[in-house]
Design a protein around this motif. Structure first.
Motif, PDB file in Angstrom:
ATOM      1  N   HIS A 200       0.817  -1.217   0.000  1.00  0.00           N
ATOM      2  CA  HIS A 200       0.000   0.000   0.000  1.00  0.00           C
ATOM      3  C   HIS A 200       0.852   1.268   0.000  1.00  0.00           C
ATOM      4  O   HIS A 200       0.417   2.307  -0.505  1.00  0.00           O
ATOM      5  CB  HIS A 200      -0.958   0.005   1.199  1.00  0.00           C
ATOM      6  CG  HIS A 200      -2.121  -0.922   1.036  1.00  0.00           C
ATOM      7  ND1 HIS A 200      -3.191  -0.625   0.209  1.00  0.00           N
ATOM      8  CD2 HIS A 200      -2.379  -2.142   1.562  1.00  0.00           C
ATOM      9  CE1 HIS A 200      -4.061  -1.625   0.252  1.00  0.00           C
ATOM     10  NE2 HIS A 200      -3.591  -2.555   1.061  1.00  0.00           N
ATOM     11  N   LEU A 203       1.353   1.980  -3.595  1.00  0.00           N
ATOM     12  CA  LEU A 203       0.134   2.482  -4.242  1.00  0.00           C
ATOM     13  C   LEU A 203      -0.136   3.930  -3.844  1.00  0.00           C
ATOM     14  O   LEU A 203      -0.486   4.759  -4.689  1.00  0.00           O
ATOM     15  CB  LEU A 203      -1.072   1.612  -3.855  1.00  0.00           C
ATOM     16  CG  LEU A 203      -0.981   0.110  -4.125  1.00  0.00           C
ATOM     17  CD1 LEU A 203      -2.342  -0.550  -3.874  1.00  0.00           C
ATOM     18  CD2 LEU A 203      -0.497  -0.190  -5.525  1.00  0.00           C
ATOM     19  N   GLU A 234      -1.699  -7.067  -6.168  1.00  0.00           N
ATOM     20  CA  GLU A 234      -3.058  -7.192  -6.720  1.00  0.00           C
ATOM     21  C   GLU A 234      -4.109  -7.113  -5.617  1.00  0.00           C
ATOM     22  O   GLU A 234      -5.142  -6.447  -5.772  1.00  0.00           O
ATOM     23  CB  GLU A 234      -3.190  -8.513  -7.484  1.00  0.00           C
ATOM     24  CG  GLU A 234      -2.437  -8.519  -8.812  1.00  0.00           C
ATOM     25  CD  GLU A 234      -2.454  -9.881  -9.495  1.00  0.00           C
ATOM     26  OE1 GLU A 234      -2.694 -10.900  -8.789  1.00  0.00           O
ATOM     27  OE2 GLU A 234      -2.204  -9.939 -10.714  1.00  0.00           O
ATOM     28  N   ILE A 237      -4.363  -3.504  -4.479  1.00  0.00           N
ATOM     29  CA  ILE A 237      -5.094  -2.669  -5.451  1.00  0.00           C
ATOM     30  C   ILE A 237      -6.602  -2.848  -5.279  1.00  0.00           C
ATOM     31  O   ILE A 237      -7.367  -1.870  -5.256  1.00  0.00           O
ATOM     32  CB  ILE A 237      -4.658  -3.001  -6.894  1.00  0.00           C
ATOM     33  CG1 ILE A 237      -3.227  -2.489  -7.138  1.00  0.00           C
ATOM     34  CG2 ILE A 237      -5.621  -2.391  -7.912  1.00  0.00           C
ATOM     35  CD1 ILE A 237      -2.608  -2.980  -8.440  1.00  0.00           C
ATOM     36  N   GLN A 238      -7.043  -4.095  -5.136  1.00  0.00           N
ATOM     37  CA  GLN A 238      -8.470  -4.359  -4.945  1.00  0.00           C
ATOM     38  C   GLN A 238      -8.982  -3.718  -3.651  1.00  0.00           C
ATOM     39  O   GLN A 238     -10.055  -3.118  -3.618  1.00  0.00           O
ATOM     40  CB  GLN A 238      -8.720  -5.874  -4.916  1.00  0.00           C
ATOM     41  CG  GLN A 238      -8.495  -6.572  -6.243  1.00  0.00           C
ATOM     42  CD  GLN A 238      -9.399  -6.049  -7.347  1.00  0.00           C
ATOM     43  OE1 GLN A 238     -10.557  -5.681  -7.111  1.00  0.00           O
ATOM     44  NE2 GLN A 238      -8.868  -5.983  -8.558  1.00  0.00           N
ATOM     45  N   ARG A 241      -9.232   0.060  -4.025  1.00  0.00           N
ATOM     46  CA  ARG A 241     -10.408   0.435  -4.822  1.00  0.00           C
ATOM     47  C   ARG A 241     -11.668   0.388  -3.971  1.00  0.00           C
ATOM     48  O   ARG A 241     -12.530   1.275  -4.048  1.00  0.00           O
ATOM     49  CB  ARG A 241     -10.543  -0.514  -6.013  1.00  0.00           C
ATOM     50  CG  ARG A 241      -9.537  -0.270  -7.133  1.00  0.00           C
ATOM     51  CD  ARG A 241      -9.609  -1.368  -8.172  1.00  0.00           C
ATOM     52  NE  ARG A 241      -8.638  -1.172  -9.249  1.00  0.00           N
ATOM     53  CZ  ARG A 241      -8.251  -2.141 -10.074  1.00  0.00           C
ATOM     54  NH1 ARG A 241      -8.748  -3.371  -9.942  1.00  0.00           N
ATOM     55  NH2 ARG A 241      -7.371  -1.879 -11.020  1.00  0.00           N
ATOM     56  N   LEU A 246      -8.282   4.337  -4.592  1.00  0.00           N
ATOM     57  CA  LEU A 246      -8.021   4.243  -6.027  1.00  0.00           C
ATOM     58  C   LEU A 246      -9.362   4.236  -6.741  1.00  0.00           C
ATOM     59  O   LEU A 246     -10.375   3.837  -6.161  1.00  0.00           O
ATOM     60  CB  LEU A 246      -7.246   2.962  -6.373  1.00  0.00           C
ATOM     61  CG  LEU A 246      -5.779   2.838  -5.931  1.00  0.00           C
ATOM     62  CD1 LEU A 246      -5.232   1.475  -6.332  1.00  0.00           C
ATOM     63  CD2 LEU A 246      -4.913   3.948  -6.509  1.00  0.00           C
ATOM     64  N   ASP A 258      -6.193   5.134 -11.090  1.00  0.00           N
ATOM     65  CA  ASP A 258      -6.228   3.689 -10.879  1.00  0.00           C
ATOM     66  C   ASP A 258      -4.901   3.084 -11.323  1.00  0.00           C
ATOM     67  O   ASP A 258      -4.134   3.700 -12.087  1.00  0.00           O
ATOM     68  CB  ASP A 258      -7.379   3.040 -11.643  1.00  0.00           C
ATOM     69  CG  ASP A 258      -7.868   1.754 -10.970  1.00  0.00           C
ATOM     70  OD1 ASP A 258      -7.205   1.298 -10.004  1.00  0.00           O
ATOM     71  OD2 ASP A 258      -8.887   1.204 -11.406  1.00  0.00           O
ATOM     72  N   ILE A 259      -4.632   1.876 -10.832  1.00  0.00           N
ATOM     73  CA  ILE A 259      -3.351   1.212 -11.073  1.00  0.00           C
ATOM     74  C   ILE A 259      -3.575  -0.191 -11.606  1.00  0.00           C
ATOM     75  O   ILE A 259      -4.473  -0.912 -11.145  1.00  0.00           O
ATOM     76  CB  ILE A 259      -2.517   1.153  -9.771  1.00  0.00           C
ATOM     77  CG1 ILE A 259      -2.152   2.565  -9.306  1.00  0.00           C
ATOM     78  CG2 ILE A 259      -1.244   0.323  -9.954  1.00  0.00           C
ATOM     79  CD1 ILE A 259      -1.461   2.613  -7.943  1.00  0.00           C
TER      80      ILE A 259
END
Length: 585
Positions: A200, A203, A234, A237-238, A241, A246, A258-259
């Motif tokens: 994180h 990100l 991954e 990222i989820q 979001r 994100l 977004d990534i």
């Protein structure tokens, strides 16, 4: 009570998963109210698998080299802290490996669960992103990065703010933020550990960069050989979001970002930013001429900002604590901290983060514990295959960009390979040049052909076929390759050769003129002999010899037949150290 187990790649390789299962079973069987958590690598790879016992009052006890049996004993103990024989760190027992470190990029690694966004938020995660969105001042944000003095941690050390500002100034509304997580240096694992231990932070750093330059898409270019790192990125990222850190209209603002992750095939040259962009676009990873720079025309010819994992991981801390706080660490020329991967002939191998300006001696001997088996320190290869060898006589060199460059090495991404008296510097140069020669994309004649010619000369020297003038030829070729190559791979490929010639010329001369390898490593230049005065006729060497080239009788010294000997070293390993009858010449 919390039990925390390090499950990064190094921990898993050392056996952390069976330890996890043993603790899980023990807790279930005993019906204990104990929280079991996973974490990433804290850097003490030499002690893996690692297990922490954390009490409600905050006291933390770290156990090393944990086996499933040891794990059960720790769980069963009324007072785990009493098991001092397994402890590597506790409030009462300081750990020298950690004491001199100053952790910014690695601040959460080995502490939080990398698959839990809640853990990251508890440690102040995403507060920096929230702060810059509320302030709505992209230029002020870039100024804060400028004040911090943060330079790119991927190798070149280019000022981060300058890249960000150059990309922001471009008028094209479509811009990209790219994270270089390719990390191709042998012995380097800094970026992997951040991805596995604190994804994180990457990100958040990328999102802040996106806000600064006006980009809405981020791409992580990661090695496919890093499956755990990719998996955790991954997951992160989820989770981001879902929490709206994100995606569209982040935190209710007008900012959308977004990534996505793109996995590379592991080509070393794709660490160079234009080759990386070519790979992202589905082309062969080959560099191109600059200018235009990626900040002008990068991914799909759009303005693109590229930084590596460590650089982005520093950004949230800088925004949260202030640029001046980061600049207060390090030196005038090199601010902040730097992460290094300690490997090679060192007692405490692993990942360390230290303030810039610390000496090589402090890193290797105070943090790393010195040389394995207490052998004599010889040199350190800094900067990976593109770096150079720094000898023992320069051990007090401060670790900053200017001082390291003056030695002929480079800071690089942070690979630090330590060598002792048994390392042959000619063979080491051959090893690194063999790597870069194979990894050359072949676009430049100087790099493609020049590195091949240099490698052939080095191989000849290591075989005992060196010729007068070889050293001078290597130097000439090296400088021509540096001057004529297009990208950083070719421009730095000769560094290991040139620095070993600069500091260890006598070893090259011994190989060429005396047909001797002073370190006793080049097979064609050494032979094994049994000292008749020390041999006790035990026959252990003969039993271990795979080609039956050792003969002898009771009460008679054993003899090695040179014509059959393959110089594997089995006899040397078999001979008891109290006798040391096998001699290498």
């Amino acid at each position: 009570m919390i039990i925390r187990i390090g499950i990064g790649s190094c921990g898993i390789a050392a056996g952390a998963l069976p330890v996890w299962e043993a603790v899980q079973e023990e807790i279930a069987d005993r019906g204990m109210s104990v929280e079991l958590e996973q974490t990433g690598c804290i850097g003490m790879c030499h002690h893996e698998p690692l297990l922490d016992v954390i009490y409600e009052d905050g006291r933390s006890y770290t156990f090393g080299h944990v086996t499933p049996e040891m794990a059960r004993e720790i769980v069963q103990a009324e007072n785990p802290a009493s098991l001092e024989k397994y402890l590597v760190s506790s409030p009462e027992k300081r750990n020298s490996f950690l004491d001199k470190q100053l952790r910014v990029a690695l601040r959460n690694c080995g502490i939080i669960d990398p698959e839990s966004i809640e853990d990251y938020i508890k440690e102040g995660g995403y507060q920096a992103l929230e702060k810059i969105i509320k302030e709505n001042d992209p230029e002020g944000l870039i100024e804060e990065i400028k004040i911090s003095g943060l330079r790119g941690r991927g190798g070149a050390g280019f000022p981060t703010w300058f890249k960000w500002n150059a990309t922001r100034q471009e008028k094209n509304p479509d811009k990209y933020v790219v994270c270089n997580a390719d990390e191709g240096d042998p012995g380097a694992f800094m970026d992997r550990s951040v991805l596995e231990g604190d994804p994180h932070s990457l990100l958040e750093g990328m999102a802040i960069a996106g806000y600064a330059i006006g980009a809405h898409t981020g791409i992580i270019y990661a090695r496919a050989e890093y499956p755990l790192a990719v998996k955790r990125a991954e997951i992160a990222i989820q989770q981001a979001r879902q929490k709206n850190y994100l995606g569209k209209n982040i935190m209710g603002s007008d900012f959308s970002f977004d990534i996505v992750i793109k996995q590379g095939a592991g080509a070393f040259v794709c660490g160079e930013e234009t080759a990386l962009i070519a790979s992202l676009e589905g082309e062969r990873g080959m560099p191109r001429l600059k200018p235009p720079f990626p900040s002008q025309r990068g991914y799909w010819q759009k303005p693109t900002n590229i930084n590596n994992v460590e650089t982005f991981a520093n950004v949230p801390w800088i925004i949260k604590e202030g640029g001046k706080a980061f600049a207060a660490m390090g030196t005038e020329d090199s601010k902040g901290t730097k992460v290094f991967a300690l490997a090679g002939k060192i007692k405490y191998g692993g990942l360390v983060e230290v303030p810039m300006g610390i000496s090589l001696r402090e890193i290797i001997f105070d943090v790393g514990g010195g040389i394995k088996d207490d052998k004599q320190f010889k040199a350190v290869q800094l900067g990976g295959p593109s770096g150079g060898c720094i000898p023992a006589s320069l051990m007090d060199t401060p670790v900053d960009y200017k001082s390291i460059n003056e030695t002929g090495a480079i800071m690089g991404s942070g690979g630090m390979i330590v060598m002792d008296e048994t390392t042959c510097m000619v063979d080491l140069a051959r090893y690194f040049l063999n790597f870069t020669q194979k990894e050359s994309c072949g676009k430049c004649v100087q790099c493609r052909i020049g590195t091949k010619r240099m490698l052939e000369i080095l191989e000849r020297i290591c075989r005992g076929e060196g010729q007068e003038g070889d050293i001078e030829l290597l130097e000439t070729l090296g400088h021509q390759i540096i001057d004529g190559s297009l990208c950083g791979l070719g421009q730095s490929a000769p560094n290991p050769v040139l620095t070993t010639i600069r500091y260890f010329r006598e070893e090259y001369e011994a190989h060429i003129y005396d047909r001797k390898c002073p370190a006793h490593q080049c097979k064609e230049l050494i032979k094994y002999r049994i000292d008749p005065d020390l041999c006790k006729s035990c026959g252990l060497c003969a039993k271990k010899c795979p080609v039956d080239c050792i003969s002898g009788e009771k009460k008679q010294p054993y003899i090695i037949d040179d014509s059959k000997c393959i110089k594997c070293g089995s006899c040397l390993e078999a001979c008891p150290t109290k006798w040391s009858a096998v001699v290498v010449e």
